[in-house]
Design an enzyme around this catalytic site. Structure first.
Site, mmCIF file in Angstrom:
data_model
loop_
_atom_site.group_PDB
_atom_site.id
_atom_site.type_symbol
_atom_site.label_atom_id
_atom_site.label_comp_id
_atom_site.label_asym_id
_atom_site.label_seq_id
_atom_site.Cartn_x
_atom_site.Cartn_y
_atom_site.Cartn_z
ATOM 1 N N GLU A 86 -6.270 3.864 -6.237
ATOM 2 C CA GLU A 86 -7.367 4.082 -5.735
ATOM 3 C C GLU A 86 -7.874 5.472 -6.086
ATOM 4 O O GLU A 86 -7.180 6.482 -5.681
ATOM 5 C CB GLU A 86 -7.355 3.846 -4.168
ATOM 6 C CG GLU A 86 -8.792 3.925 -3.453
ATOM 7 C CD GLU A 86 -8.653 4.362 -1.923
ATOM 8 O OE1 GLU A 86 -9.660 3.956 -1.277
ATOM 9 O OE2 GLU A 86 -7.592 4.978 -1.634
ATOM 10 N N ASP A 146 -12.178 -0.281 4.199
ATOM 11 C CA ASP A 146 -12.954 0.718 4.373
ATOM 12 C C ASP A 146 -14.597 0.507 4.176
ATOM 13 O O ASP A 146 -15.469 1.335 4.388
ATOM 14 C CB ASP A 146 -12.728 1.753 3.259
ATOM 15 C CG ASP A 146 -11.429 2.574 3.560
ATOM 16 O OD1 ASP A 146 -10.984 2.522 4.919
ATOM 17 O OD2 ASP A 146 -10.569 3.029 2.862
ATOM 18 N N ASP A 169 0.961 -1.241 0.027
ATOM 19 C CA ASP A 169 0.023 -0.070 0.117
ATOM 20 C C ASP A 169 1.011 1.246 0.201
ATOM 21 O O ASP A 169 1.903 1.441 0.754
ATOM 22 C CB ASP A 169 -0.869 -0.101 1.125
ATOM 23 C CG ASP A 169 -2.288 0.410 0.796
ATOM 24 O OD1 ASP A 169 -2.411 1.317 0.099
ATOM 25 O OD2 ASP A 169 -3.389 -0.152 1.510
ATOM 26 N N ASP A 197 -3.123 4.861 -2.370
ATOM 27 C CA ASP A 197 -4.194 5.260 -1.839
ATOM 28 C C ASP A 197 -4.472 6.533 -2.144
ATOM 29 O O ASP A 197 -3.540 7.561 -2.262
ATOM 30 C CB ASP A 197 -3.664 5.203 -0.166
ATOM 31 C CG ASP A 197 -4.757 5.524 0.675
ATOM 32 O OD1 ASP A 197 -5.674 4.856 0.721
ATOM 33 O OD2 ASP A 197 -4.618 6.540 1.282
#
Length: 569
Positions: free
Chosen positions: A269, A342, A103, A211
């Site tokens: 993302e 999430d 990530d 992210d």
């Protein structure tokens, strides 16, 4: 089996498994998952058949937002282990033929990152411009309501600006006040990020999930946003898919990924990205990212915000997913997911987590994995894990939920109504520990878990699922095998059928002379699809979540039944 493929498009036939390490497996009894715990459980992922492990942040962090506030990009937080553990994880994955995707959180850092500590130290520090600093709004005193440089609202509630008394200026934070936004307009910031990314790739990492990467370019002047019910402004038009985002991503691709011996997987993302945006981001000719992670289908069961709950209408879900299938049919690629760290558990959100838990969980998996795109499995999804029965606000841990509760109740909302929304949509639902067996704390830890284990772990757990050939786990294993072995699943065209049907989700996939028909009954009653199935009653049944191994389709769908049929033209 070691990784040997050099196919540039290997990720089109791959399945990604997301690990949220804090809740995956604890090796040392401190109640928090860690890297050694993950390594110990890799055979579970190998049995499932996944190709890539996406590891949520394990970098050094104060853990204000559970690791998405990073204080050192090139070290591991002691909570999770050491750099040597990461090296062992890479080696263990590669030995099993899997890849590691880290990530990457570079829209913001922690306020404890040395870059920000320097930036904050004085207005003339060389790193001052590495972040977004602004004087108070003209005519207003610093630190007073309305003095923020813009009216933007943070994603975690409240103003997106924090006053720094020492310097008399504000810094921007689109998320927590402990997550100041990096200023990507500064080339030194971009160069530092690129160097860090190359360092990880040189260490053996195979890719990055980036992210909120489409937030890194902000509009010049940082204009005010339209005022919302909270009294703060919606700044998203000024920082989602901003003016230089494509330039920044192309530069990153050129400086970090090109010229590598093996293909690096890049996943962006991108909240608020449209289909047209996604085509640009993922067009191979533009060399930005391989696929996008979008959110539109996650908005179909709420109104203005995620906390305003409305019942799912299947045609609305089909309309969104169908548009994305059509929009990326010729150019581009999408990520397919129901669950992540999430999102609440899909079987509780879109299925029936009571009597029909197994059937509805396997139906959701079937529908998702048979779309065109790269499927993602979130830890526990392959077990049919459900939402947790949270009680009062004191049982929640997530900063987003706690901030929303405080703000909503402060504005006069009914506390019980707010709690109902949190129980249904709160991110803690995805973060309860993985349920490995029916022992105390579900085999996750020998200590006290950081977040309580779901009480249903006596029934819902990996040991029971692996022992049952009709479990959610083995259905997911069969879905993954189909993607690996049946080319039409990954590469075929997509055609939505029955777009207005309130109960049946139906579509076809076709490639050369092979065609698949996917049928799914999103209800607890038997139905007869309003569909001409001439030519399909004798088709091969590739997958059936009700009667595995069945020989033929009768035209009727049982409650929560999902079927995949194959015929040759």
């Amino acid at each position: 089996m070691a990784i040997t493929s050099t196919d540039e498009d290997w990720w089109r036939t791959a399945v990604v498994y997301q690990v949220y390490p804090r809740s995956f497996a604890d090796s040392d009894g401190d109640g928090i998952g860690d890297l050694r715990g993950l390594i110990d459980r890799l055979d579970h992922l190998a049995l499932l058949g996944v190709d890539v492990v996406w590891l949520s942040p394990v970098y050094r962090s104060p853990q204000d937002d559970n690791g998405y506030d990073i204080s050192d990009y090139q070290d591991i937080d002691p909570t999770f282990g050491t750099l040597a553990d990461i090296d062992d994880l890479v080696a263990a994955l590669h030995e099993r033929g899997m890849r590691l995707m880290m990530d990457l959180v570079v829209n913001h850092t922690s306020d404890e990152h040395p870059w920000f500590v320097e930036s904050r130290s004085s207005t003339d520090n060389p790193k001052r411009d590495w972040y977004w600093w602004r004087a108070p709004r003209e005519g207003m005193a610093g630190g007073m309501p309305g003095a923020e440089p813009t009216n933007w609202e943070s994603f975690f509630s409240g103003p997106a600006w924090e006053y720094d008394e020492a310097s008399g200026e504000y810094f921007l934070h689109l998320f927590s006040r402990k997550q100041p936004d990096l200023n990507w307009e500064n080339p030194e910031v971009r160069q530092a990020v690129h160097a860090m990314m190359r360092w990880w790739l040189d260490r053996g990492v195979d890719g990055f999930r980036m992210d909120v990467i489409n937030l890194i370019s902000k509009a010049p002047g940082l204009p005010d946003g339209v005022v919302q019910a909270s009294g703060l402004g919606d700044g998203t038009p000024h920082f989602m898919n901003g003016p230089r985002i494509h330039e920044f991503l192309a530069e990153m691709n050129r400086e970090v990924f090109q010229g590598r011996d093996s293909k690096v997987l890049t996943v962006g993302e991108m909240p608020g990205a449209t289909i047209d945006d996604a085509v640009l981001y993922t067009d191979p000719e533009r060399a930005e990212v391989d696929m996008v992670f979008t959110f539109e289908h996650m908005d179909v069961d709420h109104a203005q915000t995620k906390w305003d709950l409305v019942p799912l209408r299947l045609p609305a879900l089909k309309a969104v997913l169908g548009r994305w299938q059509a929009g990326l049919a010729d150019v581009g690629w999408n990520s397919l997911y129901w669950n992540n760290h999430d999102q609440a558990r899909a079987v509780s959100r879109f299925g029936d987590d009571g009597a029909w838990r197994v059937r509805s969980a396997t139906l959701l998996g079937t529908v998702l994995h048979l779309h065109r795109g790269t499927p993602y499995v979130y830890q526990g999804e392959e077990l049919g894990m459900t939402n947790h029965p949270f009680g009062g606000i004191d049982t929640f841990r997530d900063i987003e939920s706690l901030n929303h509760h405080a703000q909503a109740v402060g504005l006069g909302a009914d506390p019980e109504h707010v709690l109902t929304s949190l129980r249904s949509r709160g991110r803690d639902n995805a973060r309860t520990p993985v349920q490995w067996d029916d022992s105390p704390h579900a085999g996750f830890t020998t200590g006290e878990p950081w977040l309580p284990v779901n009480p249903n772990h006596n029934e819902v757990n990996a040991a029971a699922a692996i022992a049952d050939e009709h479990s959610v786990f083995h259905h997911y294993r069969r879905l993954i095998e189909l993607r690996h072995t049946v080319p039409v699943v990954a590469h075929g065209d997509f055609t939505m059928l029955l777009p207005d049907d309130e109960v049946v989700y139906a579509f076809t996939r076709s490639l050369d002379d092979v065609e698949l028909l996917v049928l799914a009954n999103f209800s607890g009653r038997a139905v007869q699809p309003d569909l001409d199935v001439t030519g399909w009653t004798d088709a091969e049944v590739l997958l059936d979540n009700v009667a595995p191994g069945s020989a033929a389709f009768t035209g009727r769908l049982e409650p929560w039944q999902a079927l995949v049929l194959r015929r040759s033209q």
